[in-house]
Scaffold this motif. Sequence first.
Motif, PDB file in Angstrom:
ATOM      1  N   LEU A 172     -31.087  12.038  48.852  1.00 17.31           N
ATOM      2  CA  LEU A 172     -30.198  12.831  47.995  1.00 17.31           C
ATOM      3  C   LEU A 172     -28.847  13.086  48.663  1.00 17.31           C
ATOM      4  O   LEU A 172     -27.799  13.016  48.011  1.00 17.31           O
ATOM      5  N   ARG A 173     -28.855  13.379  49.978  1.00 17.85           N
ATOM      6  CA  ARG A 173     -27.588  13.602  50.695  1.00 17.85           C
ATOM      7  C   ARG A 173     -26.731  12.341  50.698  1.00 17.85           C
ATOM      8  O   ARG A 173     -25.508  12.416  50.501  1.00 17.85           O
ATOM      9  N   ILE A 174     -27.351  11.189  50.909  1.00 22.95           N
ATOM     10  CA  ILE A 174     -26.608   9.927  50.923  1.00 22.95           C
ATOM     11  C   ILE A 174     -26.033   9.642  49.539  1.00 22.95           C
ATOM     12  O   ILE A 174     -24.851   9.303  49.403  1.00 22.95           O
ATOM     13  N   LYS A 220     -25.323  11.743  47.160  1.00 13.73           N
ATOM     14  CA  LYS A 220     -24.261  12.725  46.883  1.00 13.73           C
ATOM     15  C   LYS A 220     -22.981  12.350  47.618  1.00 13.73           C
ATOM     16  O   LYS A 220     -21.893  12.421  47.048  1.00 13.73           O
ATOM     17  N   LEU A 221     -23.101  11.937  48.867  1.00  8.03           N
ATOM     18  CA  LEU A 221     -21.931  11.538  49.648  1.00  8.03           C
ATOM     19  C   LEU A 221     -21.179  10.398  48.969  1.00  8.03           C
ATOM     20  O   LEU A 221     -19.952  10.389  48.908  1.00  8.03           O
ATOM     21  N   PHE A 222     -21.916   9.431  48.441  1.00 11.67           N
ATOM     22  CA  PHE A 222     -21.295   8.287  47.781  1.00 11.67           C
ATOM     23  C   PHE A 222     -20.982   8.554  46.312  1.00 11.67           C
ATOM     24  O   PHE A 222     -20.467   7.682  45.610  1.00 11.67           O
ATOM     25  N   ASP A 223     -21.306   9.767  45.830  1.00  4.25           N
ATOM     26  CA  ASP A 223     -21.071  10.151  44.439  1.00  4.25           C
ATOM     27  C   ASP A 223     -21.718   9.155  43.473  1.00  4.25           C
ATOM     28  O   ASP A 223     -21.101   8.693  42.523  1.00  4.25           O
ATOM     29  N   GLU A 224     -22.969   8.835  43.781  1.00  4.84           N
ATOM     30  CA  GLU A 224     -23.746   7.890  42.971  1.00  4.84           C
ATOM     31  C   GLU A 224     -25.080   8.553  42.606  1.00  4.84           C
ATOM     32  O   GLU A 224     -25.608   9.341  43.390  1.00  4.84           O
ATOM     33  N   PRO A 225     -25.644   8.195  41.443  1.00  7.33           N
ATOM     34  CA  PRO A 225     -27.003   8.658  41.150  1.00  7.33           C
ATOM     35  C   PRO A 225     -27.968   8.109  42.211  1.00  7.33           C
ATOM     36  O   PRO A 225     -27.800   6.973  42.678  1.00  7.33           O
ATOM     37  N   THR A 226     -28.944   8.882  42.576  1.00 10.34           N
ATOM     38  CA  THR A 226     -29.877   8.467  43.621  1.00 10.34           C
ATOM     39  C   THR A 226     -30.513   7.122  43.307  1.00 10.34           C
ATOM     40  O   THR A 226     -30.660   6.274  44.192  1.00 10.34           O
ATOM     41  N   ASP A 227     -30.873   6.898  42.033  1.00 11.89           N
ATOM     42  CA  ASP A 227     -31.526   5.628  41.690  1.00 11.89           C
ATOM     43  C   ASP A 227     -30.557   4.451  41.632  1.00 11.89           C
ATOM     44  O   ASP A 227     -30.977   3.319  41.419  1.00 11.89           O
ATOM     45  N   GLU A 228     -29.273   4.693  41.827  1.00 13.27           N
ATOM     46  CA  GLU A 228     -28.301   3.612  41.979  1.00 13.27           C
ATOM     47  C   GLU A 228     -28.117   3.237  43.446  1.00 13.27           C
ATOM     48  O   GLU A 228     -27.590   2.188  43.761  1.00 13.27           O
ATOM     49  N   VAL A 229     -28.538   4.115  44.325  1.00  9.75           N
ATOM     50  CA  VAL A 229     -28.460   3.863  45.761  1.00  9.75           C
ATOM     51  C   VAL A 229     -29.794   3.336  46.277  1.00  9.75           C
ATOM     52  O   VAL A 229     -29.850   2.376  47.047  1.00  9.75           O
ATOM     53  N   PHE A 230     -30.883   3.935  45.815  1.00 10.51           N
ATOM     54  CA  PHE A 230     -32.236   3.573  46.233  1.00 10.51           C
ATOM     55  C   PHE A 230     -33.019   3.118  45.018  1.00 10.51           C
ATOM     56  O   PHE A 230     -32.981   3.759  43.969  1.00 10.51           O
ATOM     57  N   TYR A 231     -33.760   2.017  45.151  1.00 11.06           N
ATOM     58  CA  TYR A 231     -34.522   1.487  44.022  1.00 11.06           C
ATOM     59  C   TYR A 231     -35.722   0.704  44.532  1.00 11.06           C
ATOM     60  O   TYR A 231     -35.756   0.259  45.685  1.00 11.06           O
ATOM     61  N   LEU A 232     -36.717   0.560  43.660  1.00 12.89           N
ATOM     62  CA  LEU A 232     -37.907  -0.208  44.013  1.00 12.89           C
ATOM     63  C   LEU A 232     -37.700  -1.673  43.668  1.00 12.89           C
ATOM     64  O   LEU A 232     -37.247  -1.997  42.571  1.00 12.89           O
ATOM     65  N   GLU A 233     -38.049  -2.522  44.620  1.00 14.33           N
ATOM     66  CA  GLU A 233     -37.975  -3.975  44.413  1.00 14.33           C
ATOM     67  C   GLU A 233     -39.103  -4.373  43.467  1.00 14.33           C
ATOM     68  O   GLU A 233     -40.241  -3.951  43.640  1.00 14.33           O
ATOM     69  N   ASP A 234     -38.776  -5.168  42.480  1.00 11.81           N
ATOM     70  CA  ASP A 234     -39.802  -5.623  41.522  1.00 11.81           C
ATOM     71  C   ASP A 234     -40.703  -6.669  42.128  1.00 11.81           C
ATOM     72  O   ASP A 234     -40.379  -7.424  42.952  1.00 11.81           O
TER      73      ASP A 234
END
Length: 73
Positions: free
Chosen positions: A55-57, A59-73
Motif C-alpha cells: 500500500l505504501r509503494i 500510494k507513493l507512485f499514486d497508482e491503485p495497488t492492483d496496478e502495481v501488484f498483480y497475480l500472474e495468470d
Amino acid sequence: MPRKAEPRLQNRVRELRGERAGMTQQQLADEVGVTRQTIIALEKGAYTPSLALALRIAKLFDEPTDEVFYLED
C-alpha cells in the motif's frame, strides 16, 4: 487430480521507478521505510511484500495497488 499451481505475485515497481525520473532503489527504500535489499528482492520477484508495504509503494507512485501488484495468470 493434480493441484493447480498457485499464481505468483508480480509487480511493476522497477517500471514505475524508471518513470519517476530514474528514482533509485535506495530512494524508494528510504521513502517506504525498508532496505535497498528489500527493494531488490521485490523487483526480482523473490520477496512478497506485506500488505502495508504494498500500500505504501502504491500510494507513493499514486497508482491503485492492483496496478502495481498483480497475480500472474
